[in-house]
Design a protein around this motif. Structure first.
Motif, short mmCIF file in Angstrom:
data_model
loop_
_atom_site.label_atom_id
_atom_site.label_comp_id
_atom_site.label_asym_id
_atom_site.label_seq_id
_atom_site.Cartn_x
_atom_site.Cartn_y
_atom_site.Cartn_z
N PRO A 284 2.27 9.35 -1.50
CA PRO A 284 3.73 9.27 -1.58
C PRO A 284 4.30 7.85 -1.59
O PRO A 284 5.37 7.61 -2.14
N ALA A 285 3.58 6.87 -1.00
CA ALA A 285 4.09 5.50 -0.98
C ALA A 285 3.88 4.89 -2.37
O ALA A 285 2.74 4.72 -2.81
N VAL A 286 4.96 4.56 -3.02
CA VAL A 286 4.91 4.09 -4.41
C VAL A 286 4.01 2.86 -4.58
O VAL A 286 3.18 2.82 -5.49
N LEU A 287 4.12 1.88 -3.72
CA LEU A 287 3.34 0.66 -3.85
C LEU A 287 1.84 0.96 -3.68
O LEU A 287 1.01 0.50 -4.48
N ILE A 288 1.47 1.75 -2.68
CA ILE A 288 0.07 2.13 -2.48
C ILE A 288 -0.41 2.95 -3.67
O ILE A 288 -1.51 2.73 -4.18
N HIS A 289 0.42 3.88 -4.13
CA HIS A 289 0.08 4.71 -5.29
C HIS A 289 -0.25 3.84 -6.50
O HIS A 289 -1.27 4.04 -7.18
N GLN A 290 0.58 2.85 -6.76
CA GLN A 290 0.38 1.98 -7.92
C GLN A 290 -0.85 1.09 -7.74
O GLN A 290 -1.62 0.88 -8.69
N ALA A 291 -1.05 0.57 -6.53
CA ALA A 291 -2.22 -0.29 -6.28
C ALA A 291 -3.51 0.51 -6.42
O ALA A 291 -4.49 0.01 -6.98
N LEU A 292 -3.53 1.74 -5.90
CA LEU A 292 -4.71 2.61 -6.06
C LEU A 292 -4.97 2.89 -7.54
O LEU A 292 -6.10 2.81 -8.01
N GLY A 293 -3.91 3.22 -8.26
CA GLY A 293 -4.04 3.52 -9.69
C GLY A 293 -4.54 2.33 -10.49
O GLY A 293 -5.41 2.46 -11.36
N LYS A 294 -4.00 1.16 -10.20
CA LYS A 294 -4.41 -0.05 -10.93
C LYS A 294 -5.86 -0.39 -10.63
O LYS A 294 -6.62 -0.73 -11.54
N ALA A 295 -6.27 -0.28 -9.37
CA ALA A 295 -7.67 -0.56 -9.02
C ALA A 295 -8.59 0.43 -9.75
O ALA A 295 -9.64 0.04 -10.27
N ALA B 17 -9.35 -8.92 -8.76
CA ALA B 17 -7.92 -9.12 -8.53
C ALA B 17 -7.25 -7.82 -8.07
O ALA B 17 -6.47 -7.81 -7.11
N ALA B 18 -7.56 -6.72 -8.75
CA ALA B 18 -6.94 -5.43 -8.41
C ALA B 18 -7.36 -4.97 -7.01
O ALA B 18 -6.53 -4.46 -6.25
N THR B 19 -8.62 -5.15 -6.67
CA THR B 19 -9.06 -4.72 -5.33
C THR B 19 -8.50 -5.65 -4.25
O THR B 19 -8.17 -5.17 -3.15
N GLN B 20 -8.36 -6.92 -4.54
CA GLN B 20 -7.74 -7.82 -3.56
C GLN B 20 -6.29 -7.42 -3.33
O GLN B 20 -5.84 -7.36 -2.19
N TRP B 21 -5.57 -7.11 -4.39
CA TRP B 21 -4.18 -6.67 -4.26
C TRP B 21 -4.12 -5.37 -3.46
O TRP B 21 -3.31 -5.23 -2.54
N LEU B 22 -4.98 -4.42 -3.76
CA LEU B 22 -5.03 -3.15 -3.03
C LEU B 22 -5.30 -3.41 -1.54
O LEU B 22 -4.64 -2.82 -0.67
#
Length: 181
Positions: A13-24, A67-72
């Motif tokens: 449900p958390a948009v930022l976490i959702h997007q970071a998970l998806g990008k990773a 980069a994506a995993t560091q952001w996540l």
């Protein structure tokens, strides 16, 4: 259809976490794709469609995944187990040493003289300490592989009584005068 036929779930449900998970996940799948391309086509080949070198594409995707995993990790408050990373890396390095040793052994086996009779079923290298005999057609063989074969005089080709002369392979000298046929 019962609810037991499917797994009921809802997206993060958390948009930022959702997007970071998806990008990773997206970057990880792109890395997987180039890993398979390198495996199939070779690390130093190029993509036939784009002409981009596989090695360059691989390192680009590794950078993207890092980069994506560091952001996540930053988004979800990093709980990375550094000791697990160290254990996993130590395991990979151990595996690498094992594979390198296997490759060295395979090269040594390729370079070793093979008994032409044994190699029909399995690859058996002749070593310096092996008891050998000479076959008229096959050359040097393990003496045991020639047991029961007829013996001939090398000069005349006539059968003779007795056993074939044997020698230690490391001596590099076959006996004169008789050979198995």
């Amino acid at each position: 259809m019962s609810t037991a036929d499917i797994t009921l779930w809802k997206p993060e449900p958390a948009v930022l976490i959702h997007q970071a998970l998806g990008k990773a996940g997206e970057e990880a799948s792109e890395l997987a794709a180039i890993l398979f391309r390198c495996t199939i086509q070779g690390l130093d080949s190029s993509d036939p469609g784009t002409g981009k070198w596989n090695r360059k594409a691989l390192f680009d995707e590794i950078a993207d995944v890092l980069a994506a995993t560091q952001w996540l990790r930053e988004v979800i408050n990093d709980e990375l187990d550094q000791s697990r990373i160290a254990r996993k890396l130590a395991g990979f390095r151990l595996w690498q040493r094992m594979l390198e040793e296997d490759a060295r052994q395979a090269k040594a086996d390729e370079d070793a003289y093979q008994c032409p009779i044994c190699t029909v079923a399995i690859t058996v290298a002749i070593t310096d300490d092996d008891n050998c005999a000479t076959d008229i057609e096959m050359g040097t063989c393990h003496a045991a592989c020639l047991e029961g074969s007829p013996v001939v005089d090398l000069e005349t080709g006539e059968p003779i009584e007795g056993k074939a002369g044997t020698f230690r392979y490391g001596d590099d000298t076959a006996p004169e005068g008789s050979a198995n046929v």
